[in-house]
Design a protein around this motif. Structure first.
Motif, PDB file in Angstrom:
ATOM      1  N   SER A   1     -10.342   7.159  -0.242  1.00 45.82           N
ATOM      2  CA  SER A   1     -11.434   6.960   0.709  1.00 45.82           C
ATOM      3  C   SER A   1     -11.139   7.712   2.000  1.00 45.82           C
ATOM      4  O   SER A   1     -10.057   8.298   2.168  1.00 45.82           O
ATOM      5  CB  SER A   1     -11.592   5.472   1.012  1.00 45.82           C
ATOM      6  OG  SER A   1     -10.452   4.990   1.718  1.00 45.82           O
TER       7      SER A   1
ATOM      8  N   ASP B   1      -5.367   5.808  -2.481  1.00 51.81           N
ATOM      9  CA  ASP B   1      -6.606   5.492  -1.777  1.00 51.81           C
ATOM     10  C   ASP B   1      -7.251   6.810  -1.368  1.00 51.81           C
ATOM     11  O   ASP B   1      -6.777   7.486  -0.459  1.00 51.81           O
ATOM     12  CB  ASP B   1      -6.294   4.626  -0.550  1.00 51.81           C
ATOM     13  CG  ASP B   1      -7.555   4.219   0.210  1.00 51.81           C
ATOM     14  OD1 ASP B   1      -8.658   4.684  -0.160  1.00 51.81           O
ATOM     15  OD2 ASP B   1      -7.436   3.448   1.183  1.00 51.81           O
TER      16      ASP B   1
ATOM     17  N   ASN C   1      -4.891   7.641   6.422  1.00 50.18           N
ATOM     18  CA  ASN C   1      -3.690   6.813   6.281  1.00 50.18           C
ATOM     19  C   ASN C   1      -2.581   7.539   5.548  1.00 50.18           C
ATOM     20  O   ASN C   1      -1.402   7.198   5.708  1.00 50.18           O
ATOM     21  CB  ASN C   1      -4.024   5.514   5.540  1.00 50.18           C
ATOM     22  CG  ASN C   1      -4.808   4.540   6.382  1.00 50.18           C
ATOM     23  OD1 ASN C   1      -4.817   4.632   7.608  1.00 50.18           O
ATOM     24  ND2 ASN C   1      -5.492   3.603   5.734  1.00 50.18           N
ATOM     25  N   SER C   2      -2.939   8.546   4.736  1.00 50.81           N
ATOM     26  CA  SER C   2      -1.898   9.260   3.980  1.00 50.81           C
ATOM     27  C   SER C   2      -0.947  10.015   4.909  1.00 50.81           C
ATOM     28  O   SER C   2       0.179  10.333   4.519  1.00 50.81           O
ATOM     29  CB  SER C   2      -2.527  10.220   2.970  1.00 50.81           C
ATOM     30  OG  SER C   2      -3.128  11.339   3.597  1.00 50.81           O
TER      31      SER C   2
ATOM     32  N   ASP D   1     -10.576   6.378   4.884  1.00 52.54           N
ATOM     33  CA  ASP D   1      -9.424   5.705   5.501  1.00 52.54           C
ATOM     34  C   ASP D   1      -8.139   6.098   4.791  1.00 52.54           C
ATOM     35  O   ASP D   1      -7.104   6.315   5.439  1.00 52.54           O
ATOM     36  CB  ASP D   1      -9.600   4.184   5.442  1.00 52.54           C
ATOM     37  CG  ASP D   1     -10.622   3.679   6.452  1.00 52.54           C
ATOM     38  OD1 ASP D   1     -10.942   4.427   7.408  1.00 52.54           O
ATOM     39  OD2 ASP D   1     -11.108   2.543   6.276  1.00 52.54           O
ATOM     40  N   GLY D   2      -8.203   6.190   3.469  1.00 54.06           N
ATOM     41  CA  GLY D   2      -7.010   6.569   2.719  1.00 54.06           C
ATOM     42  C   GLY D   2      -6.559   7.973   3.045  1.00 54.06           C
ATOM     43  O   GLY D   2      -5.355   8.253   3.070  1.00 54.06           O
TER      44      GLY D   2
ATOM     45  N   ARG E   1      -5.284   7.273  -9.562  1.00 53.06           N
ATOM     46  CA  ARG E   1      -5.912   5.949  -9.492  1.00 53.06           C
ATOM     47  C   ARG E   1      -5.126   4.994  -8.599  1.00 53.06           C
ATOM     48  O   ARG E   1      -5.668   3.963  -8.170  1.00 53.06           O
ATOM     49  CB  ARG E   1      -6.051   5.349 -10.895  1.00 53.06           C
ATOM     50  CG  ARG E   1      -7.028   6.123 -11.777  1.00 53.06           C
ATOM     51  CD  ARG E   1      -7.529   5.255 -12.918  1.00 53.06           C
ATOM     52  NE  ARG E   1      -6.456   4.919 -13.849  1.00 53.06           N
ATOM     53  CZ  ARG E   1      -6.184   5.616 -14.945  1.00 53.06           C
ATOM     54  NH1 ARG E   1      -6.890   6.688 -15.255  1.00 53.06           N
ATOM     55  NH2 ARG E   1      -5.208   5.237 -15.752  1.00 53.06           N
TER      56      ARG E   1
ATOM     57  N   SER F   1       1.099   4.045  -3.023  1.00 52.09           N
ATOM     58  CA  SER F   1       0.834   5.454  -2.736  1.00 52.09           C
ATOM     59  C   SER F   1       1.994   6.325  -3.197  1.00 52.09           C
ATOM     60  O   SER F   1       1.789   7.394  -3.804  1.00 52.09           O
ATOM     61  CB  SER F   1       0.585   5.649  -1.245  1.00 52.09           C
ATOM     62  OG  SER F   1      -0.551   4.921  -0.811  1.00 52.09           O
TER      63      SER F   1
ATOM     64  N   GLU G   1       0.828  -1.205   0.000  1.00 50.93           N
ATOM     65  CA  GLU G   1       0.000   0.000   0.000  1.00 50.93           C
ATOM     66  C   GLU G   1       0.863   1.256   0.000  1.00 50.93           C
ATOM     67  O   GLU G   1       0.568   2.236  -0.695  1.00 50.93           O
ATOM     68  CB  GLU G   1      -0.930  -0.003   1.217  1.00 50.93           C
ATOM     69  CG  GLU G   1      -2.027  -1.046   1.161  1.00 50.93           C
ATOM     70  CD  GLU G   1      -2.798  -1.163   2.461  1.00 50.93           C
ATOM     71  OE1 GLU G   1      -4.025  -1.354   2.417  1.00 50.93           O
ATOM     72  OE2 GLU G   1      -2.162  -1.073   3.540  1.00 50.93           O
TER      73      GLU G   1
END
Length: 201
Positions: A31, A29, A37-38, A33-34, A26, A10, A6
């Motif tokens: 979303s 993530d 998480n970034s 959560d993304g 594309r 990214s 992941e």
């Protein structure tokens, strides 16, 4: 914590965006959560950032006092992480009002991962400062060139991510750059950090 796959995806997506390839989105993530998480990108960038903090702390802190250097390192960490995060908070407040609310998540996710790449891109400059403490023309030139490259890549990432044309992308880039400088200098003043010319790359 994100998996290695992941994290790689990214970073690869952000790298494509930094070369103006909008399809890099594309690979990210986007979303909820993304989005959160970034901010793991700060952890990814941390080793490279720490090298820079240590180099500056060695120059500014008491060379004979470990506690003094450690305290300076913590202040520098606060300044850099604040300069990373706080402009994004400001953007969250103004994005809906300037017509880019729909791209806010895209920008934050892409910007976080791109910032991690930039931190590693600037590592040669930080290593020069760490191992060649006295400023010289070569280290200054390396710092300047890497900074210029990072600005170009960040501008291209912003344009590709915002997706509303060069004028809007450039306005967002300029606004975030100014916001980062304001936070940087504000936190330095607040924490009593006086970095002489040439000490920061």
């Amino acid at each position: 914590m994100l998996s290695a796959d992941e994290t790689y995806a990214s970073l690869a997506g952000a790298w494509r965006l930094m070369f103006g390839k909008a399809d890099g989105l594309r690979m990210l993530d986007l979303s909820a959560d993304g989005f959160w998480n970034s901010f793991f990108a700060i952890v990814v960038a941390a080793p490279a950032l720490i090298v820079g903090w240590v180099g500056i702390a060695n120059e500014l802190g008491d060379p004979n006092a470990f506690a003094g250097r450690l305290g300076m390192l913590l202040k520098l960490a606060t300044v850099d992480i604040g300069s990373w995060v706080l402009p994004l908070v400001a953007l969250a407040l103004v994005a809906p009002r300037v017509g880019i609310g729909g791209r806010f998540v895209h920008y934050v996710v892409a910007s976080n991962w791109a910032s991690a790449i930039i931190a590693w891109l600037m590592l040669p400059s930080a290593l020069l400062r760490l191992f060649v403490p006295s400023p010289d023309e070569i280290s200054g030139l390396v710092s300047l060139l890497l900074f210029a490259l990072s600005m170009v890549l960040t501008w291209r990432m912003t344009n590709a991510t915002i997706g509303k044309g060069a004028a809007v992308g450039t306005a967002v880039f300029a606004g975030m750059f100014v916001a980062s400088l304001l936070v940087l200098f504000g936190l330095q003043a607040l924490l009593g950090i006086d970095i002489p010319d040439g000490a920061r790359g």
